[in-house]
Design an enzyme around this catalytic site. Structure first.
Site, mmCIF file in Angstrom:
data_model
loop_
_atom_site.group_PDB
_atom_site.id
_atom_site.type_symbol
_atom_site.label_atom_id
_atom_site.label_comp_id
_atom_site.label_asym_id
_atom_site.label_seq_id
_atom_site.Cartn_x
_atom_site.Cartn_y
_atom_site.Cartn_z
ATOM 1 N N ARG A 40 -13.151 -9.563 9.339
ATOM 2 C CA ARG A 40 -12.182 -9.322 8.264
ATOM 3 C C ARG A 40 -12.785 -8.460 7.149
ATOM 4 O O ARG A 40 -12.085 -7.670 6.528
ATOM 5 C CB ARG A 40 -11.691 -10.654 7.684
ATOM 6 N N LYS A 225 0.238 -26.518 20.807
ATOM 7 C CA LYS A 225 1.499 -27.235 20.575
ATOM 8 C C LYS A 225 2.738 -26.356 20.612
ATOM 9 O O LYS A 225 2.757 -25.277 20.022
ATOM 10 C CB LYS A 225 1.446 -27.880 19.190
ATOM 11 N N GLY A 376 -5.874 -15.496 15.047
ATOM 12 C CA GLY A 376 -6.302 -16.824 15.473
ATOM 13 C C GLY A 376 -7.125 -16.801 16.743
ATOM 14 O O GLY A 376 -7.923 -15.897 16.978
ATOM 15 N N GLY A 399 -1.256 -16.868 11.187
ATOM 16 C CA GLY A 399 0.014 -17.358 10.638
ATOM 17 C C GLY A 399 0.927 -16.221 10.228
ATOM 18 O O GLY A 399 2.134 -16.237 10.511
HETATM 19 P P1 AMP Z 1 -3.552 -23.093 18.935
HETATM 20 O O1 AMP Z 1 -4.375 -23.325 17.712
HETATM 21 O O2 AMP Z 1 -2.230 -23.734 18.898
HETATM 22 O O3 AMP Z 1 -3.488 -21.612 19.307
HETATM 23 O O4 AMP Z 1 -4.325 -23.840 20.108
HETATM 24 C C1 AMP Z 1 -5.592 -23.452 20.540
HETATM 25 C C2 AMP Z 1 -6.252 -24.610 21.185
HETATM 26 O O5 AMP Z 1 -5.489 -25.094 22.274
HETATM 27 C C3 AMP Z 1 -7.611 -24.235 21.727
HETATM 28 O O6 AMP Z 1 -8.607 -24.946 21.046
HETATM 29 C C4 AMP Z 1 -7.549 -24.662 23.192
HETATM 30 O O7 AMP Z 1 -8.718 -25.309 23.651
HETATM 31 C C5 AMP Z 1 -6.379 -25.633 23.224
HETATM 32 N N1 AMP Z 1 -5.789 -25.690 24.558
HETATM 33 C C6 AMP Z 1 -5.353 -24.672 25.294
HETATM 34 N N2 AMP Z 1 -4.923 -25.101 26.491
HETATM 35 C C7 AMP Z 1 -5.101 -26.447 26.537
HETATM 36 C C8 AMP Z 1 -4.845 -27.429 27.495
HETATM 37 N N3 AMP Z 1 -4.309 -27.138 28.686
HETATM 38 N N4 AMP Z 1 -5.145 -28.728 27.168
HETATM 39 C C9 AMP Z 1 -5.674 -29.015 25.979
HETATM 40 N N5 AMP Z 1 -5.937 -28.109 25.015
HETATM 41 C C10 AMP Z 1 -5.649 -26.829 25.289
#
Ligand code: AMP
Length: 420
Positions: A40, A225, A376, A399
């Site tokens: 950044r 999520k 991210g 974000g």
């Molecule tokens: P996000 O911050 O929503 O982009 O989520 C990223 C996180 O989701 C990372 O730390 C990944 O390790 C986790 N992740 C991705 N796929 C899976 C999965 N199948 N089961 C559990 N965690 C996951």
């Protein structure tokens, strides 16, 4: 370029002899005071250098981390000042131990051509975000504290504005926040406001994809999520030709479809939302693709064996998309004219479950269209794989890029618009 209409570029401003407030996003990861990724900082350098080359006197301001008090030494921008000295050895970096006040005003007035004044963390002041810190015994107390911060935010914004003659925003990663330095201080500059090169690049590529995408337009969404990304998924269903889903969110959607995903990470309280997304996709022209095979294990560690399956057995959890899914998604991506990617396809931090994320990143580099990576984890992943220079754009804002893609207005961008 409609999204950039009525927004000046730093190149449109008269900078000679002017003190230029440059709001950047130097919210870099720190490990015991050491910067672990200066991406950044490096991304903001062209604007700072341009201002100096054109006779301006840059006053650079940012937030860093989540300070709990004023001051919070663990969130100081002092390590950033040090890194700037290494990156710009030909410039003199003056570090102020505050961001407002008489001492800082004095420093801003004494600034000489070629020098850069870096202010201390804006968020040392609650007024930057406009919300009170700490815990409150009652809702009334909290509301009263909030009103008090809001009231003093005007003064804080005015104090920041008094430091400079011209305002430049190059902090894309914070543009989704209507904070004092992003929005509230901006009207004080009249038309002497503009976007820096980084912000210009971000809104050019992201704006392009949101408002005028070439088709086929494909989105790749992953991560933990569904509930974090509902707005984005709903908006993309209306615009995309195909959406490829991976990561843990795929298991919530598969579960909502009635598929047995055994011990995979599922958001039980997001089932209704997941069903609504599936229904919306089914009634649209957008094809929502879910994984057809998976890399599974019974524990997330380095020793428990993993295997590739198309249907789950008891105790197994999906930790990455399988080879068939990788091929399916890669073929969709390669044929696209516009691609937006946000979120890993699996637990990519563990090399055993990184293949899906690597396959998506590689397919992006093999696509001739406009390929944009939201910030991210996916931005970190593509840089980790050394493929970042082979896509059209890697956003610095997680974000902010999601809100822009969702079609929301970004207060930091809107504050820069010049009235017709
Ligand atoms: P996000 O911050 O929503 O982009 O989520 C990223 C996180 O989701 C990372 O730390 C990944 O390790 C986790 N992740 C991705 N796929 C899976 C999965 N199948 N089961 C559990 N965690 C996951």
């Amino acid at each position: 370029m409609a999204y950039l209409d009525h927004i000046k570029s730093v190149e449109d401003l008269d900078l000679k002899g002017k003190r230029v407030f440059i709001r950047v996003d130097f919210n870099v990861p720190l490990d015991k005071g050491v910067i672990t990724d200066d991406y950044r900082i490096r991304q903001a350098l062209p604007t700072i250098q341009y201002v100096i080359r054109n006779g301006g006197l840059p006053i650079v301001a940012s937030h860093l981390g989540r300070p709990k008090a004023n001051p919070s030494p663990d969130c100081s921008l002092a390590p950033v000042a040090e890194r700037l000295r290494e990156l710009l050895p030909e410039r003199e970096i003056i570090f102020a131990d505050d961001c407002i006040g008489d001492g800082v005003v004095e420093m801003s007035k004494k600034l000489q051509p070629g020098q850069i004044l870096l202010l201390e963390n804006l968020r040392f002041y609650e007024e930057e975000e406009g919300k009170p810190r700490g815990k409150f015994a009652t809702e009334e107390e909290k509301a009263a504290a909030k009103d008090a911060v809001k009231a003093s935010q005007k003064k804080f914004a005015a104090a920041l504005a008094s430091l400079a003659d011209v305002y430049v925003n190059d902090a894309f990663g914070t543009c989704h926040r209507a904070h004092a330095s992003m929005a509230k201080m901006v009207p004080a500059f009249g038309n002497n406001k503009a976007c820096g090169f980084l912000l210009q690049k971000e809104i050019k590529f992201l704006g392009n994809i949101v408002y005028d995408p070439e088709h086929p337009y494909v989105a790749i969404l992953g991560g933990a999520k569904v509930s974090d990304k509902i707005g984005v998924i709903e908006s993309l269903i209306e615009k995309c030709d195909q959406i490829c889903i991976g990561g843990a969110m795929a298991y919530t959607l598969l579960a909502a479809k009635g598929v047995d995903v055994a011990s995979s990470r599922v958001e039980a309280d997001a089932m209704d939302v997941a069903k609504a997304i599936l229904e919306k996709a089914a009634n649209s022209k957008c094809e929502l693709l879910l994984p057809v095979d998976h890399v599974v294990s019974t524990a997330l560690d380095d020793t428990t064996p993993c295997e590739i399956v198309e249907s789950f057995s008891a105790g197994q959890m999906g930790l990455d998309i399988g080879p068939k899914t990788r091929e399916l998604y890669a073929n969709v991506i390669k044929k696209a004219k516009s691609v937006f990617w946000n979120g890993p396809m699996g637990v990519f931090e563990n090399a055993r479950y990184a293949a899906g994320t690597i396959a998506v990143a590689t397919a992006l580099t093999e696509c001739d269209g406009c390929t944009v990576v939201g910030g991210g984890d996916s931005a970190a992943a593509i840089r980790q794989f050394g493929l970042d220079s082979k896509v059209t754009h890697v956003s610095t804002g997680g974000g902010a890029s999601l809100e822009l893609v969702e079609g929301k207005e970004l207060p930091g961008v809107e504050a820069l618009r010049i009235a017709e």
